[in-house]
Design a protein around this motif. Structure first.
Motif, PDB file in Angstrom:
ATOM      1  N   GLU A  23      -2.203  12.777   5.845  1.00 15.65           N
ATOM      2  CA  GLU A  23      -0.888  13.508   6.233  1.00 15.65           C
ATOM      3  C   GLU A  23      -0.478  13.236   7.503  1.00 15.65           C
ATOM      4  OE1 GLU A  23      -1.608  17.719   5.878  1.00 15.65           O
ATOM      5  OE2 GLU A  23      -2.011  17.921   3.857  1.00 15.65           O
ATOM      6  N   ARG A  24      -1.253  12.874   8.442  1.00 21.07           N
ATOM      7  CA  ARG A  24      -1.042  12.536   9.957  1.00 21.07           C
ATOM      8  C   ARG A  24      -0.301  10.904   9.596  1.00 21.07           C
ATOM      9  NH1 ARG A  24      -6.296  12.769  12.489  1.00 21.07           N
ATOM     10  NH2 ARG A  24      -6.654  14.987  12.304  1.00 21.07           N
TER      11      ARG A  24
ATOM     12  N   ILE B 222       1.028  -1.246  -0.037  1.00 19.96           N
ATOM     13  CA  ILE B 222       0.084   0.069  -0.021  1.00 19.96           C
ATOM     14  C   ILE B 222       1.063   1.070  -0.122  1.00 19.96           C
ATOM     15  CG2 ILE B 222      -1.893   1.133   1.133  1.00 19.96           C
ATOM     16  CD1 ILE B 222      -2.746  -1.489   0.321  1.00 19.96           C
ATOM     17  N   TYR B 223       0.777   2.076  -0.949  1.00 16.92           N
ATOM     18  CA  TYR B 223       1.516   3.332  -1.081  1.00 16.92           C
ATOM     19  C   TYR B 223       0.695   4.549  -1.259  1.00 16.92           C
ATOM     20  CZ  TYR B 223       0.966   2.717  -5.949  1.00 16.92           C
ATOM     21  OH  TYR B 223       0.102   2.909  -7.458  1.00 16.92           O
ATOM     22  N   ILE B 224       1.591   5.654  -0.871  1.00 10.57           N
ATOM     23  CA  ILE B 224       0.921   6.983  -1.209  1.00 10.57           C
ATOM     24  C   ILE B 224       2.194   7.928  -1.729  1.00 10.57           C
ATOM     25  CG2 ILE B 224       0.031   9.158  -0.280  1.00 10.57           C
ATOM     26  CD1 ILE B 224      -0.748   7.509   2.177  1.00 10.57           C
TER      27      ILE B 224
ATOM     28  N   ASN C 169       7.440   9.521   8.433  1.00  7.95           N
ATOM     29  CA  ASN C 169       8.123  10.382   7.382  1.00  7.95           C
ATOM     30  C   ASN C 169       7.966  11.695   7.683  1.00  7.95           C
ATOM     31  OD1 ASN C 169       9.952  11.377   5.223  1.00  7.95           O
ATOM     32  ND2 ASN C 169       8.593  10.301   3.547  1.00  7.95           N
ATOM     33  N   LYS C 170       8.378  12.253   8.700  1.00  4.45           N
ATOM     34  CA  LYS C 170       8.069  14.002   8.997  1.00  4.45           C
ATOM     35  C   LYS C 170       8.518  14.847   8.007  1.00  4.45           C
ATOM     36  CE  LYS C 170       8.336  12.781  13.909  1.00  4.45           C
ATOM     37  NZ  LYS C 170       8.946  13.064  15.279  1.00  4.45           N
TER      38      LYS C 170
ATOM     39  N   LEU D 291      -2.357  13.774  -3.045  1.00  8.44           N
ATOM     40  CA  LEU D 291      -1.970  12.377  -2.546  1.00  8.44           C
ATOM     41  C   LEU D 291      -2.643  11.247  -3.129  1.00  8.44           C
ATOM     42  CD1 LEU D 291      -2.046  13.676   1.246  1.00  8.44           C
ATOM     43  CD2 LEU D 291       0.059  13.299  -0.223  1.00  8.44           C
ATOM     44  N   HIS D 292      -1.883  10.331  -3.700  1.00  7.33           N
ATOM     45  CA  HIS D 292      -2.529   9.306  -4.503  1.00  7.33           C
ATOM     46  C   HIS D 292      -2.380   7.964  -3.656  1.00  7.33           C
ATOM     47  CE1 HIS D 292      -3.995   6.883  -7.636  1.00  7.33           C
ATOM     48  NE2 HIS D 292      -2.880   6.356  -7.702  1.00  7.33           N
TER      49      HIS D 292
END
Length: 117
Positions: free
Chosen positions: A76-77, A5-7, A83-84, A16-17
Motif C-alpha cells: 500500500e505504501r 511488475i504490476y499490482i 498513485n495516491k 492486492l495481486h
C-alpha cells in the motif's frame, strides 16, 4: 526485452495481486476475459494500481520476488507513493498504447488535370 511488475486489485481494494508480464496490456485483457480465475465474481481483479517497467529479464524477476514478499502495508505504501487516489492506470496505459508516432509526411503529388477549351 521489457518486463513489467504490476499490482492489480479489485474495486474494494481487498486483494492486492503482484504479477510479472512482458506484455502488460495483453495481461490486463486476460484478467478481463477471465474475471473469476483467481477469485469469485465479487472480487474481480480489474484495477491496475501500480506498475514498473524493467528492461532486464533477470532484474525484473529479482524485483518480482522482492515485491512478492512485501506485506500488505508495504504494498500500500508503494502504491500510494505514485498513485495516491488508487486510480485505475489501465485507461492511460491503453491510450498510450494506441498512439503511434506519425511518419514524416510528404506533400501529396496529384496529377494536374489538363484544361481543354
Amino acid at each position: 526485452m521489457k518486463r513489467f511488475i504490476y499490482i492489480i486489485t479489485d474495486r474494494n481494494r481487498n486483494n492486492l495481486h503482484v504479477g510479472l508480464s512482458s506484455d502488460l496490456l495483453k495481461t490486463l485483457e486476460f484478467y478481463k476475459q477471465m474475471p473469476t480465475l483467481f477469485f469469485d465474481s465479487a472480487q474481480q481483479l480489474t484495477r491496475l494500481v501500480y506498475f514498473e517497467e524493467i528492461n532486464s529479464e533477470e532484474m525484473a524477476m529479482e524485483r518480482f520476488k522482492f515485491v512478492s514478499t512485501f506485506t500488505r502495508m508495504q504494498k500500500e505504501r508503494m502504491i500510494r507513493a505514485v498513485n495516491k487516489e488508487w486510480v485505475d492506470l489501465t485507461i492511460g496505459l491503453s491510450q498510450e498504447g494506441n498512439t503511434r508516432v506519425r511518419p514524416q509526411l510528404r506533400p501529396s503529388i496529384s496529377p494536374r488535370r489538363a484544361v481543354t477549351f
